[in-house]
Write a protein that holds these residues in place. Structure first.
Motif, short mmCIF file in Angstrom:
data_model
loop_
_atom_site.label_atom_id
_atom_site.label_comp_id
_atom_site.label_asym_id
_atom_site.label_seq_id
_atom_site.Cartn_x
_atom_site.Cartn_y
_atom_site.Cartn_z
N GLY A 94 0.82 -1.19 0.00
CA GLY A 94 0.00 0.00 0.00
C GLY A 94 0.86 1.25 0.00
O GLY A 94 2.08 1.18 0.14
N THR A 119 -2.28 4.22 -7.88
CA THR A 119 -3.26 3.16 -7.63
C THR A 119 -4.39 3.15 -8.66
O THR A 119 -5.41 2.49 -8.47
N LEU A 124 -1.57 0.52 -12.24
CA LEU A 124 -1.41 -0.79 -11.59
C LEU A 124 -1.35 -1.91 -12.61
O LEU A 124 -0.66 -2.90 -12.41
N THR A 133 -5.66 -7.48 -6.19
CA THR A 133 -5.64 -6.03 -5.97
C THR A 133 -6.96 -5.57 -5.38
O THR A 133 -7.94 -6.32 -5.32
#
Length: 202
Positions: A94, A119, A124, A133
């Motif tokens: 994270g 993100t 990603l 995810t």
């Protein structure tokens, strides 16, 4: 993960693990084999399936690159109310914003914008292959080999994720539960007893 031609045989099996062990379906070192040894057995074609995490795809890419078309990532068979498409997983990565940056209005905006960018589905998808995810729409990685694509397809169809039991129990409980697997396989104790023994230590 499974050999592509063995799915129908093994996913239909409802034979208790003790019976499979007694009938010789497992290797001689089943009760003492290390993780590396069991993975090697699968890689060498001596095992029909391997239950492990998504990181093992990378191992096969590096060590069995000429056999990737022989493997496929699949779900564990469903049972009761649990669907086959429900997976065990977790998010272990994270982005964090420091309190110092958050308390500074100018830096806060820049930090939030950076995290939002990193993100996003598009970004990603450039480095996600087999990982679970938190993306609402899932990742869409490109340029994958056969095995990686198989894992990506499996992830894309996951309908639910539950955390691994071993991550939510004490080390004593985990040790007891893992140690008793041998006793369950050999019939020395029942699976119910093994679970009760572990819970008592949690």
């Amino acid at each position: 993960m499974r050999k592509r031609d063995s799915l129908s045989t093994y996913l239909k099996s409802t034979i208790p693990i003790k019976d499979l062990y007694e009938k010789g379906f497992f290797p001689a070192n089943t009760l003492t084999a290390t993780d590396a040894e069991t993975v090697q057995l699968f890689g060498d074609g001596e095992a029909a399936f391997l239950i492990d995490g998504s990181w093992k795809v990378g191992y096969f890419n590096e060590n069995h690159a000429d056999q990737l078309g022989d493997y496929a990532v699949s779900y564990v068979p469903a049972k009761g109310e649990r669907k086959a498409s429900e997976a065990i997983g977790g998010i272990s990565m994270g982005y964090f914003i420091t309190k110092k940056a958050w308390d500074d209005p100018a830096k806060q905006a820049a930090a939030v914008a950076f995290v939002e960018h990193m993100t996003s589905d598009e970004v990603l998808s450039t480095f996600v292959t087999t990982e679970v995810t938190a993306l609402k729409n899932g990742a869409s990685p490109a340029g994958l080999n056969e095995l990686q694509q198989s894992a990506a397809d499996a992830n894309a169809n996951i309908t639910g994720v539950v955390g691994a039991v071993q991550d939510t129990i004490t080390s004593e409980c985990k040790t007891d539960l893992f140690a008793n697997m041998q006793n369950v396989v050999t019939g020395a104790i029942t699976a119910e007893y093994a679970v009760a023994s572990a819970i008592a230590l949690n």
